[in-house]
Design an enzyme around this catalytic site. Structure first.
Site, PDB file in Angstrom:
ATOM      1  N   ARG A 235      -0.839 -12.538  -6.314  1.00 27.13           N
ATOM      2  CA  ARG A 235      -0.609 -12.780  -4.899  1.00 27.13           C
ATOM      3  C   ARG A 235       0.885 -12.609  -4.633  1.00 27.13           C
ATOM      4  O   ARG A 235       1.722 -12.950  -5.481  1.00 27.13           O
ATOM      5  CB  ARG A 235      -1.049 -14.192  -4.496  1.00 27.13           C
ATOM      6  CG  ARG A 235      -2.542 -14.375  -4.341  1.00 27.13           C
ATOM      7  CD  ARG A 235      -3.077 -13.581  -3.155  1.00 27.13           C
ATOM      8  NE  ARG A 235      -4.493 -13.811  -2.922  1.00 27.13           N
ATOM      9  CZ  ARG A 235      -5.467 -13.120  -3.489  1.00 27.13           C
ATOM     10  NH1 ARG A 235      -5.171 -12.161  -4.352  1.00 27.13           N
ATOM     11  NH2 ARG A 235      -6.727 -13.367  -3.206  1.00 27.13           N
ATOM     12  N   GLU A 264       1.152  -8.975   4.345  1.00 30.65           N
ATOM     13  CA  GLU A 264       0.355  -7.753   4.244  1.00 30.65           C
ATOM     14  C   GLU A 264      -0.278  -7.421   5.588  1.00 30.65           C
ATOM     15  O   GLU A 264      -0.754  -8.327   6.267  1.00 30.65           O
ATOM     16  CB  GLU A 264      -0.731  -7.907   3.173  1.00 30.65           C
ATOM     17  CG  GLU A 264      -0.156  -8.103   1.780  1.00 30.65           C
ATOM     18  CD  GLU A 264      -1.223  -8.225   0.697  1.00 30.65           C
ATOM     19  OE1 GLU A 264      -2.433  -8.290   1.040  1.00 30.65           O
ATOM     20  OE2 GLU A 264      -0.857  -8.251  -0.492  1.00 30.65           O
ATOM     21  N   HIS A 283      -2.600  -3.464  -2.203  1.00 32.05           N
ATOM     22  CA  HIS A 283      -3.546  -4.540  -2.552  1.00 32.05           C
ATOM     23  C   HIS A 283      -4.930  -3.955  -2.859  1.00 32.05           C
ATOM     24  O   HIS A 283      -5.953  -4.413  -2.340  1.00 32.05           O
ATOM     25  CB  HIS A 283      -3.636  -5.561  -1.407  1.00 32.05           C
ATOM     26  CG  HIS A 283      -4.161  -6.897  -1.861  1.00 32.05           C
ATOM     27  ND1 HIS A 283      -3.836  -8.078  -1.232  1.00 32.05           N
ATOM     28  CD2 HIS A 283      -4.985  -7.259  -2.874  1.00 32.05           C
ATOM     29  CE1 HIS A 283      -4.439  -9.102  -1.816  1.00 32.05           C
ATOM     30  NE2 HIS A 283      -5.139  -8.618  -2.828  1.00 32.05           N
TER      31      HIS A 283
END
Length: 319
Positions: A235, A264, A283
């Protein structure tokens, strides 16, 4: 008609493939965008929701009719669990379902950074041929020491892959594995600071929580070897991105591969964007076309169990 909403916007063909696994008479829809208003609109009238990295806050947990939210993956830092408890919303996750995909992506980032693969690709596309320059800074993975921070399903899968490279695997987590578990994956526990100081590669594969937030900061980066690399497929909040950018810019760290970010999608002023020794991916570590079917079946099966008054798979239950 029972309604599931996928909060993370996806391509129509992906949504259609997911819909193939719906229980009879159920329907699936997708949020129009990541905008907060569109997210709330998508939840209106929904019985169940699926979230990958979209936040599900207190207001969303309070939406009428919502029975359960399923995390696509394992990290639940984007879900308001306390609000879910207050409103009687079940929260589940697909524990272990993306472990292979994340482990393979982590390994891919290690190799890409070590071997200058992305830099070479971009250079050739731009008409250059920096064979000597990039070759002089490329290193091999075989026989190196790799430190894994976090040793759950993903860390164990990664340790297995690294065994094929003859790597020495060390790890750190809150509760060390048993001797039998360590022997099975050929890894040994080390205190965090010692792991950072001795590893050629440090990879973050832990959850984001109160004990791991900003875990890797300026002081901890200073413990690493200057020719080491850092990989983050956990993360964004586990790593202080500005501190990492400073360390690489100042030559205190050789490079990094980053799949997750504190905000993000990544912001245009993120300092990592300007560094050619950093590989950035959107991601995508947990995403895999060939793992879609079992993951969707698992999530829909949990929703169906709740709708039928049956307990879902216990391993998946958070709330």
């Amino acid at each position: 008609m029972t309604h599931i909403v996928l909060l993370d916007p996806v391509a129509p063909d992906r949504l259609a493939r997911m819909a193939d696994f719906l229980p009879q008479g159920w329907r699936l829809s997708n949020a129009a965008s990541r905008d907060a208003a569109d997210q709330m609109a998508a939840l209106s009238g929904a019985d169940f929701a699926i979230s990958g990295d979209m936040p599900v806050d207190a207001a969303m947990m309070a939406v009428p009719r919502l029975q359960a939210v399923h995390k696509w993956g394992v990290g639940f830092d984007n879900l308001d669990l306390e609000a879910a408890r207050r409103h009687g919303v079940r929260v589940l996750r697909t524990t272990g379902s993306n472990a292979t995909a994340v482990a393979e992506t982590t390994l891919g980032l290690i190799l890409a950074v070590n071997r200058n693969i992305a830099r070479g690709h971009l250079a050739v596309r731009q008409g250059a041929w920096p064979k000597g320059e990039l070759g002089a800074t490329s290193t091999t993975l075989t026989g190196r020491t790799v430190g894994i921070i976090g040793m759950g399903y993903i860390g164990k899968a990664l340790a297995g892959l690294l065994g094929g490279f003859g790597c020495t695997v060390i790890y750190n987590k809150r509760s060390p594995l048993s001797a039998e578990e360590e022997a099975a994956i050929n890894a040994r526990f080390q205190p965090l600071d010692q792991l950072l100081a001795t590893s050629d590669v440090v990879t973050l594969n832990c959850e984001l929580n109160s004990s791991t937030a900003n875990l890797i900061d300026r002081d901890r980066l200073a413990l690493m070897k200057p020719d080491a690399i850092l990989i983050n497929a956990a993360r964004g909040g586990v790593l202080v991105e500005t501190d990492l950018a400073d360390a690489i810019r100042q030559g205190r760290l050789r490079g990094a591969g980053i799949d997750v970010f504190s905000v993000e999608p990544i912001l245009p002023d993120n300092p990592l964007l300007d560094l050619d020794r950093v590989i950035l991916t959107p991601h995508l570590a947990a995403m895999s076309a060939d793992s879609l079917q079992p993951t969707i079946r698992r999530m829909f099966g949990n929703f169906k169990a709740i709708a039928d008054g049956i307990s879902p798979d216990a391993i998946d239950i958070l709330v």
